[in-house]
Design an enzyme around this catalytic site. Structure first.
Site, PDB file in Angstrom:
ATOM      1  N   THR A 189      -0.934 -29.266-102.717  1.00 44.83           N
ATOM      2  CA  THR A 189       0.494 -29.410-102.772  1.00 44.83           C
ATOM      3  C   THR A 189       0.672 -29.792-101.457  1.00 44.83           C
ATOM      4  O   THR A 189       0.906 -29.460-100.386  1.00 44.83           O
ATOM      5  CB  THR A 189       1.501 -28.567-103.036  1.00 44.83           C
ATOM      6  OG1 THR A 189       0.876 -27.614-104.291  1.00 44.83           O
ATOM      7  CG2 THR A 189       2.506 -29.036-103.185  1.00 44.83           C
TER       8      THR A 189
ATOM      9  N   LYS B 238       6.949 -24.557 -97.049  1.00 48.67           N
ATOM     10  CA  LYS B 238       6.154 -25.736 -97.057  1.00 48.67           C
ATOM     11  C   LYS B 238       6.548 -26.731 -98.005  1.00 48.67           C
ATOM     12  O   LYS B 238       7.077 -27.795 -97.840  1.00 48.67           O
ATOM     13  CB  LYS B 238       4.741 -25.724 -96.905  1.00 48.67           C
ATOM     14  CG  LYS B 238       3.864 -26.834 -96.809  1.00 48.67           C
ATOM     15  CD  LYS B 238       3.074 -27.458 -98.091  1.00 48.67           C
ATOM     16  CE  LYS B 238       2.436 -26.116 -98.640  1.00 48.67           C
ATOM     17  NZ  LYS B 238       1.746 -26.569 -99.905  1.00 48.67           N
TER      18      LYS B 238
ATOM     19  N   LYS C 139       5.055 -32.537-108.289  1.00 43.93           N
ATOM     20  CA  LYS C 139       4.700 -31.170-108.034  1.00 43.93           C
ATOM     21  C   LYS C 139       5.943 -30.764-106.909  1.00 43.93           C
ATOM     22  O   LYS C 139       6.395 -29.394-107.227  1.00 43.93           O
ATOM     23  CB  LYS C 139       3.529 -31.043-107.221  1.00 43.93           C
ATOM     24  CG  LYS C 139       3.154 -29.775-106.630  1.00 43.93           C
ATOM     25  CD  LYS C 139       2.935 -28.761-107.441  1.00 43.93           C
ATOM     26  CE  LYS C 139       2.809 -27.308-107.055  1.00 43.93           C
ATOM     27  NZ  LYS C 139       3.290 -26.031-107.810  1.00 43.93           N
TER      28      LYS C 139
END
Ligand code: NAP
Length: 287
Positions: A96, A239, A171
């Site tokens: 990701t 993150k 995502k």
């Protein structure tokens, strides 16, 4: 039978690579911490000395790295993927990351004579083990078609979303929603507890109505027992929120709730919960 490379054997990567081996594919692996290769080697994987060495021998190499810095290091570093790829061999980065990172890696792989596909996944440790991830691919269509037999062993649903960057953006949207949901879920549980309600009753009521969802049901049960065994590390959730807020900046979309959730997850990291499951953010909410 096709053979694949796999770099990055963390929580997700080790389970995904195992599924390739179980399906009978030849698999060559590499991980920064060498000890994580042992389990895969015992199942029949070959172990390479560097990402470059994997990409030099495998027609298609999958990557599953922590964050943009790790993805770039493994792809672009001195013994990275780009130092070994060529002759149209493929690199499928399933980490990701943000779309800028993905496009940077795509350009370098292509310049080195390879093909690139981004393929981040939705689903956590258990879906990775069960081969039931949702795979959000974008980039080189010919590589998607070639990687599909492997992707289908790792996921229950594979989507091709178009140009490089579309999978990364999708995502981030999905995980931003997940992080925001977890933040308000924790606040609801904490508020209920302090106001004298039974946490089990709160879960029961939420589960009976329109807000019922597997995340509240599964995580809620564990959280109220103080079980934060890591499936999705909290540091990675923060993150993803950081990257989603960055995407909001790039396209001038205000993200009030996501920005607040990001601050909460930052607080939880600062409190030392980064390696625990992302549901450990509950501890930061309760104070
Ligand atoms: P993880 O267990 O923390 O594994 C991270 C991997 O990245 C490890 O193989 C680690 O190597 C490697 N790495 C980190 N920094 C590196 C560097 N500088 N150079 C080379 N390798 C480096 O994470 P994970 O849970 O498997 O997640 C991997 C990716 O999938 C992340 O982008 C995450 O956001 C995403 N994701 C996770 C989940 C989940 O539920 N866990 C679900 C969907 C997506 P070492 O072993 O040497 O540390």
């Amino acid at each position: 039978m096709q053979s694949y490379g796999f770099v990055g054997l963390g929580i997700m990567g080790s389970a995904m690579a195992k599924n390739l081996l179980k399906a009978g594919f030849g698999v060559t692996v590499w991980n920064r911490s060498k000890e994580k290769c042992a389990e895969l080697a015992a199942l029949g994987a070959s172990v390479a000395v560097s990402p470059a060495a994997v990409a030099a021998v495998c027609p298609v190499t999958f990557g599953m790295l922590a964050d943009p810095a790790a993805a770039e290091e493994v792809a672009l570093g001195p013994a990275g993927i780009c130092a070994g790829i060529g002759d149209g061999r493929g690199y499928v980065d399933m980490s990701t990351v943000d779309d800028v990172t993905s496009r940077t890696i795509a350009a370098a792989v292509t310049a080195a004579g390879g093909r690139y596909l981004e393929a981040p996944v939705s689903g956590s440790k258990k879906p990775a083990e069960d081969g039931t991830l949702v795979i959000l691919a974008a980039g080189d269509r010919s590589l998607y078609d070639e990687a599909l037999p492997g992707l289908e062993r790792m996921g229950k649903k594979c989507l091709f979303l178009g140009e490089t960057g579309s999978g990364a953006r999708m995502k981030l949207v999905v995980n931003m929603v997940m992080g925001g949901m977890m933040a308000i879920f924790c606040e609801g549980l904490a508020l209920g507890e302090k106001a004298g309600l039974d946490p089990a009753a709160i879960l029961d009521v939420l589960g009976a109505g329109a807000m019922a969802n597997p995340m509240f049901a599964i995580k809620g049960g564990l959280m109220t027992k103080g079980n934060y065994a890591t499936n999705f590390p909290l540091k990675h959730m923060q993150k993803d929120l950081r990257l989603a807020v960055g995407l909001g900046d790039a396209v001038a979309q205000p993200l009030f709730a996501a920005a607040a959730a990001n601050e909460l997850f930052k607080r939880a990291r600062e409190a030392g919960f980064g390696e625990e499951d992302f549901s450990a953010v509950f501890k930061a909410v309760r104070g």
